[in-house]
Motif scaffolding. Structure first.
Motif, short mmCIF file in Angstrom:
data_model
loop_
_atom_site.label_atom_id
_atom_site.label_comp_id
_atom_site.label_asym_id
_atom_site.label_seq_id
_atom_site.Cartn_x
_atom_site.Cartn_y
_atom_site.Cartn_z
N MET A 196 42.41 40.11 41.13
CA MET A 196 40.97 39.92 41.26
C MET A 196 40.38 39.66 39.88
SD MET A 196 40.46 43.06 43.97
CE MET A 196 38.71 42.86 44.29
N GLU A 197 39.61 38.60 39.76
CA GLU A 197 39.06 38.19 38.47
C GLU A 197 37.95 39.15 38.02
OE1 GLU A 197 40.14 35.84 36.50
OE2 GLU A 197 41.73 35.25 37.88
N SER A 198 38.14 39.74 36.85
CA SER A 198 37.14 40.65 36.30
C SER A 198 37.37 40.82 34.81
CB SER A 198 37.22 42.02 36.99
OG SER A 198 36.36 42.95 36.35
N LYS A 199 36.32 40.67 34.04
CA LYS A 199 36.43 40.91 32.60
C LYS A 199 36.40 42.41 32.30
CE LYS A 199 34.38 36.53 31.13
NZ LYS A 199 33.27 35.89 30.36
N LYS A 200 35.67 43.16 33.10
CA LYS A 200 35.54 44.59 32.86
C LYS A 200 36.78 45.34 33.32
CE LYS A 200 32.24 48.39 33.41
NZ LYS A 200 30.95 48.79 34.01
N GLN B 100 34.25 47.05 43.59
CA GLN B 100 35.49 47.49 44.21
C GLN B 100 36.47 48.04 43.17
OE1 GLN B 100 37.40 44.85 47.07
NE2 GLN B 100 35.49 43.70 47.33
N LEU B 101 36.61 47.34 42.07
CA LEU B 101 37.55 47.76 41.03
C LEU B 101 37.10 49.05 40.36
CD1 LEU B 101 38.25 44.23 39.53
CD2 LEU B 101 39.87 45.65 40.81
N ALA B 102 35.79 49.21 40.18
CA ALA B 102 35.27 50.46 39.61
C ALA B 102 35.53 51.62 40.55
CB ALA B 102 33.77 50.32 39.34
N LEU B 103 35.39 51.38 41.86
CA LEU B 103 35.64 52.43 42.84
C LEU B 103 37.12 52.84 42.84
CD1 LEU B 103 34.39 54.18 45.06
CD2 LEU B 103 34.85 52.32 46.67
N GLU B 104 38.00 51.87 42.65
CA GLU B 104 39.43 52.18 42.58
C GLU B 104 39.72 53.15 41.43
OE1 GLU B 104 43.18 49.43 43.33
OE2 GLU B 104 42.33 49.02 41.35
N VAL B 105 39.14 52.89 40.27
CA VAL B 105 39.32 53.78 39.12
C VAL B 105 38.72 55.15 39.41
CG1 VAL B 105 38.77 54.17 36.69
CG2 VAL B 105 39.36 51.87 37.47
N GLU B 106 37.51 55.16 39.97
CA GLU B 106 36.81 56.42 40.19
C GLU B 106 37.52 57.28 41.24
OE1 GLU B 106 34.47 59.41 39.33
OE2 GLU B 106 34.55 57.49 38.24
N ASN B 107 38.06 56.67 42.28
CA ASN B 107 38.80 57.43 43.28
C ASN B 107 40.02 58.11 42.66
OD1 ASN B 107 37.08 56.88 45.41
ND2 ASN B 107 38.28 55.14 46.16
N MET C 37 44.55 46.89 43.95
CA MET C 37 43.70 45.75 43.60
C MET C 37 43.98 45.26 42.18
SD MET C 37 40.03 46.54 45.41
CE MET C 37 39.85 48.24 44.84
N ARG C 38 44.02 46.19 41.27
CA ARG C 38 44.18 45.85 39.85
C ARG C 38 45.57 45.30 39.57
NH1 ARG C 38 41.46 49.10 35.74
NH2 ARG C 38 41.59 47.95 33.79
N ARG C 39 46.55 45.77 40.35
CA ARG C 39 47.95 45.45 40.08
C ARG C 39 48.42 44.21 40.82
NH1 ARG C 39 52.37 44.56 38.48
NH2 ARG C 39 54.20 45.90 38.40
N TYR C 40 47.97 44.02 42.06
CA TYR C 40 48.58 43.00 42.90
C TYR C 40 47.63 41.90 43.39
CZ TYR C 40 52.52 46.18 43.05
OH TYR C 40 53.56 47.00 42.70
N ARG C 41 46.36 42.19 43.48
CA ARG C 41 45.48 41.21 44.11
C ARG C 41 44.89 40.19 43.15
NH1 ARG C 41 42.38 45.21 48.40
NH2 ARG C 41 44.26 45.83 49.53
#
Length: 355
Positions: free
Chosen positions: A49-53, A333-340, A43-47
């Motif tokens: 997704m707009e997020s400031k955090k 979703q992005l937080a869950l990616e980091v936590e996983n 998600m963080r690399r390819y999708r």
């Protein structure tokens, strides 16, 4: 979900050929640092997704900084578009953090693409990278192709791409590690490696992908370990659905794979190999093995093997629903990616012998 071993009763994927002698690349010390694959941040690399955090990674250095801050000891990173100046920056940071790096690279799809491929190999090698992970298929065999003829065309083109890449790897004395990426069953992949016949071409051994092709994951590990240059370590969970079964990456120790046995088996063949977590945070994949389209490219799986495999899925199905993330807000979703990734890293350090 309690840890369970994937039962090894299926005959799917049994080898019918004798393995050739496989070269080994020795190192003075076995690798104990635990890395992370590029796809673990899909998600963080390819999708985008707009997020400031959780802003998207725009280059390898940003990913390196994030992953090392979590405690990962290495990474597989994309090397597309690197120049000498960027390679020097990456090398300095790599050495300062004391991490290992492996490359993710696209195979040369045409003769005109060979120059691009070699330029990326040279730029990555300047950082000390010696393993280049690649995949022949970006999608999934049972989704991409509607006929055996279409699959055979892909196969011929893939082999030609590998043949274009091999002289470059040999020239620069670096390793091309082809992932079993929901494209080749065991025997098919080994046959391609035998055809190429190069000490510089081997495997990125993914511990879970071939479940989607109805192959026993432990058999995949045993069969491909002699050819492995790198590992995508993952745990998997399964569940039934009307057209076949669902397949989901889950945190290490929460799925149905015998991760400990897999690591031991791989290290017996390749003591100094590097392991990279591939924990893709996403909705479960549908493996529609009860539909006609799924079978369009398979001619070597018997109905008995399918029945045994589906029985295995029923035996090992997760007690809880497989994780769904698409119904969550972007930042969640992005937080869950980091936590996983953090959770699996901690498990690997506490239970699997990594540091």
């Amino acid at each position: 979900m309690k840890r369970r071993k994937f039962i090894e009763t299926s005959s799917a994927g049994a080898l019918f050929m004798t393995m050739p002698s496989v070269p080994t690349f020795s190192a003075t010390v076995a690798e104990t640092r635990f890395g992370v694959a590029d796809a673990s941040y899909m998600m963080r690399r390819y999708r985008k997704m707009e997020s400031k955090k959780y802003p998207p990674f725009t280059n390898a250095l940003e990913m390196i900084e994030h992953c090392s801050s979590l405690g990962f000891g290495g990474m597989q990173v994309g090397v597309g578009g690197w120049d000498t100046g960027f390679s020097k920056k990456v090398r300095r940071r790599k050495e300062a953090l004391d991490i290992f790096l492996e490359a993710q690279i696209g195979l040369p799809k045409s003769e005109g693409d060979v120059a691009r491929f070699e330029a990326e190999v040279k730029a990555a090698k300047e950082t000390g990278i010696d393993v280049f992970r690649a995949a022949c298929l970006s999608g999934r065999r049972y989704e991409n192709f509607d006929s055996m003829a279409a699959f055979q065309t892909f196969k011929e083109e893939a082999i030609t791409s590998i043949q274009r890449a091999e002289p470059i790897m040999r020239k620069h004395r670096v390793k091309l590690a082809l992932e079993n990426h929901k494209d080749w069953r065991i025997a098919e992949m080994i046959a391609i490696l035998n055809m190429i016949g190069s000490e510089w071409v081997g495997v990125t051994l993914d511990t879970g992908n071939n479940i989607s092709l109805l192959e026993d994951p432990m058999e995949v590990v045993r069969s491909l370990a002699p050819y492995a240059f790198s590992v995508h370590l993952k745990d998997m969970a399964v569940a039934e659905y009307e057209n076949g079964f669902l397949l989901s990456e889950v945190n290490l120790g929460e799925g149905c794979l015998d991760i400990d046995a897999m690591i031991k088996t791989i290290k017996q063949q390749q003591p100094d190999i590097r392991f990279n977590l591939e924990m893709i945070t996403r909705d479960p994949l549908k493996i529609p093995c009860l539909t006609e389209k799924y079978w369009a490219t398979f001619d070597q799986i018997s109905t008995l093997e399918l029945a045994r495999y589906l029985h295995k899925v029923r035996t090992l199905k997760a007690k809880e629903p497989l994780p769904i993330i698409s119904d969550k807000a972007t930042d969640e979703q992005l937080a869950l990616e980091v936590e996983n990734n953090r959770t699996s890293l901690l498990y690997a350090k506490q239970n699997l012998g990594f540091k």
